[in-house]
Design a protein around this motif. Structure first.
Motif, PDB file in Angstrom:
ATOM      1  N   PRO A 113      50.128  39.985  32.169  1.00  0.00           N
ATOM      2  CA  PRO A 113      50.742  40.517  33.248  1.00  0.00           C
ATOM      3  C   PRO A 113      49.702  40.293  34.492  1.00  0.00           C
ATOM      4  O   PRO A 113      48.625  40.494  34.122  1.00  0.00           O
TER       5      PRO A 113
ATOM      6  N   GLY B 197      49.061  41.794  38.481  1.00  0.00           N
ATOM      7  CA  GLY B 197      49.485  42.618  39.809  1.00  0.00           C
ATOM      8  C   GLY B 197      49.152  41.619  41.003  1.00  0.00           C
ATOM      9  O   GLY B 197      49.537  40.280  40.796  1.00  0.00           O
TER      10      GLY B 197
ATOM     11  N   GLY C 146      45.936  40.619  41.580  1.00  0.00           N
ATOM     12  CA  GLY C 146      44.640  39.722  41.042  1.00  0.00           C
ATOM     13  C   GLY C 146      43.651  40.236  41.989  1.00  0.00           C
ATOM     14  O   GLY C 146      42.713  39.313  42.164  1.00  0.00           O
ATOM     15  N   THR C 147      43.477  41.376  42.281  1.00  0.00           N
ATOM     16  CA  THR C 147      42.360  42.012  42.865  1.00  0.00           C
ATOM     17  C   THR C 147      41.252  42.439  41.812  1.00  0.00           C
ATOM     18  O   THR C 147      40.188  43.275  42.115  1.00  0.00           O
ATOM     19  N   GLY C 148      41.610  42.686  40.732  1.00  0.00           N
ATOM     20  CA  GLY C 148      40.844  42.964  39.495  1.00  0.00           C
ATOM     21  C   GLY C 148      39.381  42.522  39.377  1.00  0.00           C
ATOM     22  O   GLY C 148      39.046  41.208  39.727  1.00  0.00           O
TER      23      GLY C 148
ATOM     24  N   SER D  49      39.425  50.901  47.194  1.00  0.00           N
ATOM     25  CA  SER D  49      39.081  50.010  48.654  1.00  0.00           C
ATOM     26  C   SER D  49      40.066  48.563  48.713  1.00  0.00           C
ATOM     27  O   SER D  49      39.979  48.181  49.773  1.00  0.00           O
ATOM     28  N   SER D  50      40.618  48.173  47.683  1.00  0.00           N
ATOM     29  CA  SER D  50      41.410  47.106  47.603  1.00  0.00           C
ATOM     30  C   SER D  50      42.780  47.448  48.088  1.00  0.00           C
ATOM     31  O   SER D  50      43.780  46.601  47.876  1.00  0.00           O
TER      32      SER D  50
ATOM     33  N   ASN E 150      47.009  48.993  39.839  1.00  0.00           N
ATOM     34  CA  ASN E 150      46.008  50.413  39.861  1.00  0.00           C
ATOM     35  C   ASN E 150      46.116  51.247  38.664  1.00  0.00           C
ATOM     36  O   ASN E 150      45.033  51.668  38.192  1.00  0.00           O
TER      37      ASN E 150
ATOM     38  N   SER F  81      42.712  52.876  38.328  1.00  0.00           N
ATOM     39  CA  SER F  81      41.860  52.871  39.236  1.00  0.00           C
ATOM     40  C   SER F  81      41.469  54.324  40.044  1.00  0.00           C
ATOM     41  O   SER F  81      42.451  55.182  40.200  1.00  0.00           O
TER      42      SER F  81
ATOM     43  N   ILE G 108      54.349  47.664  33.012  1.00  0.00           N
ATOM     44  CA  ILE G 108      54.814  48.626  33.714  1.00  0.00           C
ATOM     45  C   ILE G 108      55.994  48.447  34.827  1.00  0.00           C
ATOM     46  O   ILE G 108      55.402  47.293  35.681  1.00  0.00           O
TER      47      ILE G 108
HETATM   48  C1  LIG Z   1      37.248  44.338  47.435  1.00  0.00           C
HETATM   49  C2  LIG Z   1      37.546  45.153  46.381  1.00  0.00           C
HETATM   50  C3  LIG Z   1      37.395  46.511  46.407  1.00  0.00           C
HETATM   51  C4  LIG Z   1      37.945  47.504  45.447  1.00  0.00           C
HETATM   52  N1  LIG Z   1      37.775  48.727  45.259  1.00  0.00           N
HETATM   53  C5  LIG Z   1      38.325  49.339  44.175  1.00  0.00           C
HETATM   54  C6  LIG Z   1      38.054  51.025  44.330  1.00  0.00           C
HETATM   55  O1  LIG Z   1      37.713  51.357  45.116  1.00  0.00           O
HETATM   56  N2  LIG Z   1      38.353  51.466  43.138  1.00  0.00           N
HETATM   57  C7  LIG Z   1      39.317  50.679  42.005  1.00  0.00           C
HETATM   58  O2  LIG Z   1      39.426  51.425  41.040  1.00  0.00           O
HETATM   59  N3  LIG Z   1      39.177  49.547  42.174  1.00  0.00           N
HETATM   60  C8  LIG Z   1      38.797  48.674  43.024  1.00  0.00           C
HETATM   61  N4  LIG Z   1      38.884  47.404  42.921  1.00  0.00           N
HETATM   62  C9  LIG Z   1      39.498  46.868  41.817  1.00  0.00           C
HETATM   63  C10 LIG Z   1      40.831  46.319  41.837  1.00  0.00           C
HETATM   64  O3  LIG Z   1      41.322  46.402  43.123  1.00  0.00           O
HETATM   65  C11 LIG Z   1      41.774  47.346  40.994  1.00  0.00           C
HETATM   66  O4  LIG Z   1      41.427  47.296  39.869  1.00  0.00           O
HETATM   67  C12 LIG Z   1      43.353  47.215  41.302  1.00  0.00           C
HETATM   68  O5  LIG Z   1      43.757  48.379  40.722  1.00  0.00           O
HETATM   69  C13 LIG Z   1      43.742  46.029  40.634  1.00  0.00           C
HETATM   70  O6  LIG Z   1      44.966  45.884  40.930  1.00  0.00           O
HETATM   71  P1  LIG Z   1      45.842  44.574  41.050  1.00  0.00           P
HETATM   72  O7  LIG Z   1      47.231  44.578  41.215  1.00  0.00           O
HETATM   73  O8  LIG Z   1      45.060  43.754  42.100  1.00  0.00           O
HETATM   74  O9  LIG Z   1      45.687  44.352  39.382  1.00  0.00           O
HETATM   75  P2  LIG Z   1      45.325  42.693  38.808  1.00  0.00           P
HETATM   76  O10 LIG Z   1      43.959  42.561  39.016  1.00  0.00           O
HETATM   77  O11 LIG Z   1      46.398  41.767  38.912  1.00  0.00           O
HETATM   78  O12 LIG Z   1      45.439  43.013  37.265  1.00  0.00           O
HETATM   79  C14 LIG Z   1      44.391  44.141  36.626  1.00  0.00           C
HETATM   80  C15 LIG Z   1      44.972  44.480  35.190  1.00  0.00           C
HETATM   81  O13 LIG Z   1      46.284  45.137  35.326  1.00  0.00           O
HETATM   82  C16 LIG Z   1      47.166  44.600  34.635  1.00  0.00           C
HETATM   83  N5  LIG Z   1      48.432  44.772  35.149  1.00  0.00           N
HETATM   84  C17 LIG Z   1      48.758  44.485  36.492  1.00  0.00           C
HETATM   85  N6  LIG Z   1      49.899  44.726  36.696  1.00  0.00           N
HETATM   86  C18 LIG Z   1      50.624  45.120  35.748  1.00  0.00           C
HETATM   87  C19 LIG Z   1      51.736  45.972  35.254  1.00  0.00           C
HETATM   88  N7  LIG Z   1      52.540  46.186  36.371  1.00  0.00           N
HETATM   89  N8  LIG Z   1      52.104  46.627  34.236  1.00  0.00           N
HETATM   90  C20 LIG Z   1      50.872  46.388  33.113  1.00  0.00           C
HETATM   91  N9  LIG Z   1      49.761  45.570  33.389  1.00  0.00           N
HETATM   92  C21 LIG Z   1      49.594  45.299  34.727  1.00  0.00           C
HETATM   93  C22 LIG Z   1      46.544  43.265  34.454  1.00  0.00           C
HETATM   94  O14 LIG Z   1      47.100  42.413  33.169  1.00  0.00           O
HETATM   95  C23 LIG Z   1      45.055  43.252  34.469  1.00  0.00           C
HETATM   96  O15 LIG Z   1      44.735  43.643  33.043  1.00  0.00           O
HETATM   97  C24 LIG Z   1      38.405  46.670  44.089  1.00  0.00           C
HETATM   98  C25 LIG Z   1      38.741  45.071  44.272  1.00  0.00           C
HETATM   99  C26 LIG Z   1      38.034  44.404  45.287  1.00  0.00           C
HETATM  100  C27 LIG Z   1      38.423  43.050  45.245  1.00  0.00           C
END
Ligand SMILES: Cc1cc2nc3c(=O)[nH]c(=O)nc-3n(C[C@H](O)[C@H](O)[C@H](O)COP(=O)(O)OP(=O)(O)OC[C@H]3O[C@@H](n4cnc5c(N)ncnc54)[C@H](O)[C@@H]3O)c2cc1C
Length: 465
Positions: A73, A75, A77-79, A138-139, A148, A153, A210
């Protein structure tokens, strides 16, 4: 996917499920979905699909279960722990079309959203209704709400308001075997069976996908004051965090940045900021609420509390633009570090009062193994992001000494009562370290849970364990 004939059939079956326009096998798309924001890792999937209903996801998962194909899965891609990397190839399910805010229920302070809604878009959508969704990684300008939750998060506002998981009442989830369930109820109290909602949160896409989220919301606090406070000693800045909280003020953000963090961010953003040579760290402090007089008193109290430390002249954001500029500096540290050097980001967390000990220990371990670190983070939660930068280190030292150093840092965190990830998750890159934080029995229980949800181990394999 192994056999060419089977792969072709699966491609056709996926097109029947989501429509011809939403199944991708071209190299450009596969590359786009092969990496996230974690270091410089990339794994090409075989196929990317973009469904837009839970029923479509259910059909995809049934198909992949039948053929034992791995599904990742994704989202936004900011992980930062590689959770969305398709390390076993297979199918990536992108949640980007699940982008609808379905209902804002002002009477009950609740909202129902799809999981691909961007965090900031949701936050801004509830404000005109007088409502507040505090979790703000912050993302937030790009991350999805589902991502999240999958990562549990946090963000700057956690010190006052808690993290994403504290706002979730109920989830619609598609299980790896294809069933669609709701995990709870749309209520503030729920003592009905095991807490499947919280089990899904932080499960990093390994137990289910989710699709819908019911959030609880708060009344919106319309006012805030933002201050940037310079410290001559980084350790004193960390100490001041607890002094402020013990002094009876509850800031809505209490963020720590080492000198390099803020300087690199300013350079990255092309913002000019004059930091005197003897300043080594800053705290970004925000107080929020309804009444400006109360906020001024809180800001004064903070100033009184930290006057005992060796500080420089605080910078107070007077206008909305100035406040936004101060926040931009903080929010862009991660991007700035990434643009500066190859790096590894560690997401350590300790009980807040131990933060100065952790920071001192990190620097000592860095000297021992010969690496430089740039530290910043949500200090109010005891959450320190340690960015180990490669600089001119040799590849061999980077691959060996840094790994040893990270193990020592994580050992220190655990010995202080902390753990190895506060908000970024374990994902793919932190797996080698998980047994520093968890006992064998705990890992065995977690593996058992994974097996109950995903007997064929198709959903996001090679993550966490
Ligand atoms: C500049 C920057 C700042 C950041 N700041 C913070 C911060 O302040 N706090 C913080 O906690 N994190 C932060 N992060 C990390 C990141 O943004 C978080 O982890 C964010 O929640 C990931 O969300 P995403 O949609 O990009 O998930 P993705 O990176 O796409 O996926 C993350 C994980 O979630 C799973 N996933 C995604 N969507 C679903 C779904 N619908 N159901 C089940 N599983 C799913 C994926 O398989 C993967 O394991 C930051 C990242 C960057 C690049």
């Amino acid at each position: 996917m192994s056999q060419v004939g089977t792969a072709k059939q699966i491609f056709e079956d996926l097109k029947k499920i989501v429509g011809d326009n939403y199944v991708f096998t071209d190299q450009e798309t596969l590359y786009d979905y092969s990496h996230d924001e974690t270091e410089d890792l990339s794994f090409l999937p075989d196929i990317v699909v973009k469904p837009d209903t839970p029923e479509q996801i259910s059909a995809i998962l049934k198909l992949c279960s039948a053929h034992k194909i791995s599904v990742t899965p994704r989202g936004a891609g900011t992980g930062l722990s590689g959770g969305a990397l398709p390390v076993n190839k297979g199918v990536v399910i992108s949640m980007e079309r699940f982008n609808r805010i379905l209902k804002i229920d002002e009477r009950n302070f609740q909202a129902t959203v799809e999981s691909g809604v961007i965090t900031q878009i949701f936050q801004e959508a509830v404000i005109p209704k007088g409502l507040f969704y505090p979790p703000d990684p912050s993302s937030r300008g790009s991350s999805f709400l589902g991502g999240n939750l999958a990562e549990s998060s946090g963000g700057p506002k956690a010190v006052k308001y808690g993290v994403s998981k504290d706002y979730v009442l109920n989830l619609e989830v598609v299980l790896p075997t294809g069933e669609i369930i709701w995990t709870g109820a749309n209520v503030l109290k729920n003592a009905t069976g095991y807490n499947l909602t919280q089990l899904m949160i932080g499960s990093e896409g390994t137990l289910g996908i989710i699709t819908k989220i019911v959030f609880r919301l708060l009344p919106y606090p319309p006012n805030d004051i933002v201050m940037l406070i310079p410290f001559r000693s980084s350790e004193q800045a960390c100490e001041a965090v607890n002094t402020i909280l013990l002094g009876g003020v509850r800031p809505s953000a209490l963020e720590f940045m080492e000198r390099d963090a803020i300087e690199w961010s300013a350079r990255y953003l092309n913002i000019s900021i004059n930091i005197p040579d003897d300043i080594n760290a800053h705290l970004l402090v925000e107080v929020d609420g309804n009444d400006m007089d109360v906020l001024f008193k809180e800001a004064e109290k903070i100033y009184e509390l930290i006057a005992q430390y060796d500080i420089g002249e605080p910078l107070v954001g007077d206008t909305a633009q100035q406040k936004e500029d101060l926040w931009k500096l903080r929010r862009n540290v991660g991007h700035a570090v990434k643009s500066n050097s190859i790096y590894k980001e560690e997401d350590t967390v300790v009980p807040r009062a131990e933060l100065p000990v952790l920071l001192k220990g990190v620097k000592k371990i860095g000297s021992k193994y010969g690496f430089k670190s740039v530290c910043y983070g949500h200090a109010g939660d005891g959450n320190l992001h340690i960015n180990i930068v490669k600089g001119d280190m040799s590849k061999e030292d980077w691959d060996t000494k840094v790994t040893e150093g990270i193990k020592e840092i994580f050992g220190l965190c655990v010995s202080l009562g902390g753990t190895i990830s506060g908000e970024h998750g374990i994902g793919y890159v932190q797996r080698p370290y998980i047994n520093i934080a968890l006992s064998e029995k705990s890992i065995e229980l977690m593996r058992g849970i994974k097996k109950v949800f995903d007997p064929d181990n198709i959903l996001n394999p090679q993550k966490i364990f």
